[in-house]
Design a protein around this motif. Structure first.
Motif, mmCIF file in Angstrom:
data_model
loop_
_atom_site.group_PDB
_atom_site.id
_atom_site.type_symbol
_atom_site.label_atom_id
_atom_site.label_comp_id
_atom_site.label_asym_id
_atom_site.label_seq_id
_atom_site.Cartn_x
_atom_site.Cartn_y
_atom_site.Cartn_z
ATOM 1 N N SER A 66 -34.461 92.845 70.489
ATOM 2 C CA SER A 66 -35.830 92.325 70.380
ATOM 3 C C SER A 66 -36.050 91.513 69.109
ATOM 4 C CB SER A 66 -36.842 93.475 70.469
ATOM 5 O OG SER A 66 -36.573 94.401 69.449
ATOM 6 N N TYR B 212 -39.936 99.002 85.400
ATOM 7 C CA TYR B 212 -40.298 100.116 84.527
ATOM 8 C C TYR B 212 -39.627 99.926 83.171
ATOM 9 C CZ TYR B 212 -41.588 102.182 88.988
ATOM 10 O OH TYR B 212 -42.155 102.394 90.219
ATOM 11 N N LYS B 213 -40.287 100.425 82.160
ATOM 12 C CA LYS B 213 -39.761 100.352 80.796
ATOM 13 C C LYS B 213 -39.150 101.721 80.474
ATOM 14 C CE LYS B 213 -39.931 97.573 77.116
ATOM 15 N NZ LYS B 213 -39.559 96.164 77.271
ATOM 16 N N GLY C 189 -35.891 101.086 75.543
ATOM 17 C CA GLY C 189 -36.323 99.697 75.458
ATOM 18 C C GLY C 189 -35.852 98.844 76.612
ATOM 19 N N SER C 190 -34.998 99.389 77.465
ATOM 20 C CA SER C 190 -34.508 98.577 78.572
ATOM 21 C C SER C 190 -35.546 98.501 79.684
ATOM 22 C CB SER C 190 -33.175 99.125 79.093
ATOM 23 O OG SER C 190 -33.322 100.443 79.533
ATOM 24 N N ASP C 191 -35.411 97.476 80.490
ATOM 25 C CA ASP C 191 -36.274 97.291 81.655
ATOM 26 C C ASP C 191 -35.464 97.602 82.891
ATOM 27 O OD1 ASP C 191 -38.627 96.147 80.299
ATOM 28 O OD2 ASP C 191 -37.239 94.528 79.791
ATOM 29 N N GLN D 85 -36.738 89.546 85.272
ATOM 30 C CA GLN D 85 -37.305 90.585 84.416
ATOM 31 C C GLN D 85 -36.955 90.353 82.939
ATOM 32 O OE1 GLN D 85 -35.189 93.726 86.671
ATOM 33 N NE2 GLN D 85 -34.495 94.548 84.699
ATOM 34 N N SER D 86 -36.390 89.184 82.634
ATOM 35 C CA SER D 86 -36.010 88.839 81.249
ATOM 36 C C SER D 86 -36.597 87.473 80.912
ATOM 37 C CB SER D 86 -34.483 88.806 81.118
ATOM 38 O OG SER D 86 -33.912 90.003 81.593
ATOM 39 N N ASN E 142 -37.196 104.506 77.797
ATOM 40 C CA ASN E 142 -37.365 104.899 76.396
ATOM 41 C C ASN E 142 -36.484 104.102 75.444
ATOM 42 O OD1 ASN E 142 -39.258 106.802 77.059
ATOM 43 N ND2 ASN E 142 -37.766 108.470 77.253
ATOM 44 N N ASN F 278 -31.561 94.726 79.073
ATOM 45 C CA ASN F 278 -32.051 95.048 77.737
ATOM 46 C C ASN F 278 -31.649 93.924 76.809
ATOM 47 O OD1 ASN F 278 -33.306 96.380 75.649
ATOM 48 N ND2 ASN F 278 -32.373 98.355 76.134
#
Lengths: 205, 183
Positions: free
Chosen positions: B15, A86-87, A91-93, B175-176, A89, B12
């Motif tokens: 980006s 899931y993403k 920006g992390s996953d 996941q990265s 808010n 995270n």
């Protein structure tokens, strides 16, 4: 809301039109089993139909057409989703097994109108309006976000009543209800669901 | 709920960073044990080594070359075990606030440089977590700062069970996918 208004007006109209007093003063209690199919954004939260629900009501019968009283219900919604990404808010996953659990407990004033009051099978319409205690829990893995809140509930209902004997207020009933429950938390905009009920009523007084 | 289902993996990254611009990396030789926001110890158990080896392996699988920390690595990776035993809520930013104290910039040969950036910020912690952070050392000299470019956090039950180490580290990297060397 148009549906509620329409049913309210119909019920009031039919009450005024009612002129039979055969069951005047009877008080009944109804216990019913309830299932519910989540709709709209609620369906995205819990897609599973809830088969864990029950309700009860105590109704005063002004005549054998119209009754008014109080109703309470309970419905337990639950779904666990396979691990997914899931993403968030920020920006992390986040990879998690998400479990959504939600219980509604509406407590309402209810009015009911029976058609064909002398028949062996009596169609009815009913409307309950009141408050709703909502317990929300969303688990990401073993970590819970929980919230208990109080909201509004309106439940228009239609069904069939089968008296145990002619002109009795006791009997079996089956019905379908549209559970209207505004709610705003997370991605949920409401907790609306389609309810199916089956129960039995008996005379208290 | 099984231990596996209980665990969550949070990652995270910055980006704006092109991970293909880095070629080499180094990883700390131990795990910082942070109890209630304070560095308790640097731990170097067999389990810690297993975590370090798993991250090395994932990074090499993405095309990065492991070098010693004194060989000017482009990326520095640290590992921290976070324990919060008191009642209440501690957030990752407050874990991050003490970061320079857990892993002194001097460790990377950039004594006095401040760390900045932090990307796993939202989760409250009242238990145990393993956190790994990746820094841009390549541009530290020119910017005067050590920038965090990626972080991963593992929370839940069974984190420190040796048989779970590889799959947990793999989950963070899976996941990265953007972590990919230009090599």
């Amino acid at each position: 809301m148009k549906t509620i208004q329409l049913i309210t007006i119909s019920v009031l109209f039919l009450l005024l039109a009612g002129n039979t007093h055969a069951q005047q003063g009877t008080v009944t209690m109804k216990l019913n089993y309830a299932a519910a199919v989540p709709l709209g954004t609620f369906k995205d939260f819990v897609g599973n139909t809830s088969f864990r629900g029950a309700g009860g009501e105590v109704m005063y019968h002004f005549n054998n057409k119209f009754s008014l009283g109080g109703a309470a219900g309970y419905q337990d919604f639950y779904q666990r989703y396979d691990r997914a990404l899931y993403k968030l808010n920020d920006g992390s996953d986040i990879s998690a097994v998400v479990t959504n659990s939600l219980q509604t407990t509406p407590i309402m004033v209810k009015a009911q109108y029976n058609f064909l009051e002398n028949s062996a099978v009596q169609p009815y319409v009913a409307l309950g309006v009141g408050g709703n205690v909502v317990r929300y829990r969303q688990y990401l893995g073993e970590f819970a976000d929980s919230k208990t809140s109080f909201g509004f509930a309106a439940v228009p209902e239609a069904g069939l009543f089968v008296p145990f004997r002619k002109q009795s207020s006791a009997g079996f009933n089956i019905g379908a209800a549209y559970n209207i429950m505004p709610y705003n938390y997370g991605d949920l905009k409401n907790l609306n669901s389609l309810g199916i009920k089956a129960g039995v009523s008996f005379i208290l007084h | 709920m099984t231990e596996d289902e209980s665990r969550i993996y949070i990652t995270n990254h910055d980006s704006t960073v092109a991970f293909g611009s880095y070629n080499t990396f180094s990883i700390t030789d131990s795990v910082a044990v942070v109890n209630n926001g304070k560095l308790e110890d640097k731990s170097n158990t067999a389990l810690d080594q297993q975590f370090i080896a798993a991250i090395k392996s994932e990074m090499q699988g993405r095309g990065y070359t492991l070098v010693n920390k004194d060989q000017n690595p482009d990326l520095g990776i640290s590992l921290s075990e976070i324990n919060n035993t008191y009642t209440g809520v501690v957030t990752y930013p407050s874990y991050w606030d003490g970061y320079g104290g857990y892993w002194d910039p001097y460790y990377w040969g950039y004594g006095g440089y401040p760390y900045y950036g932090s990307y796993t910020g939202v989760y409250s912690v009242t238990d145990v977590a393993l956190s790994t952070d990746m820094f841009d050392l390549k541009n530290a000299s020119s910017t005067g700062k050590i920038k965090s470019v990626w972080s991963g956090v593992i929370r839940g039950s069974g984190i420190f069970n040796p048989s779970n180490v590889n799959s947990q580290v793999n989950a963070l990297f899976s996941q990265s996918q953007y972590i990919q060397s230009g090599n």
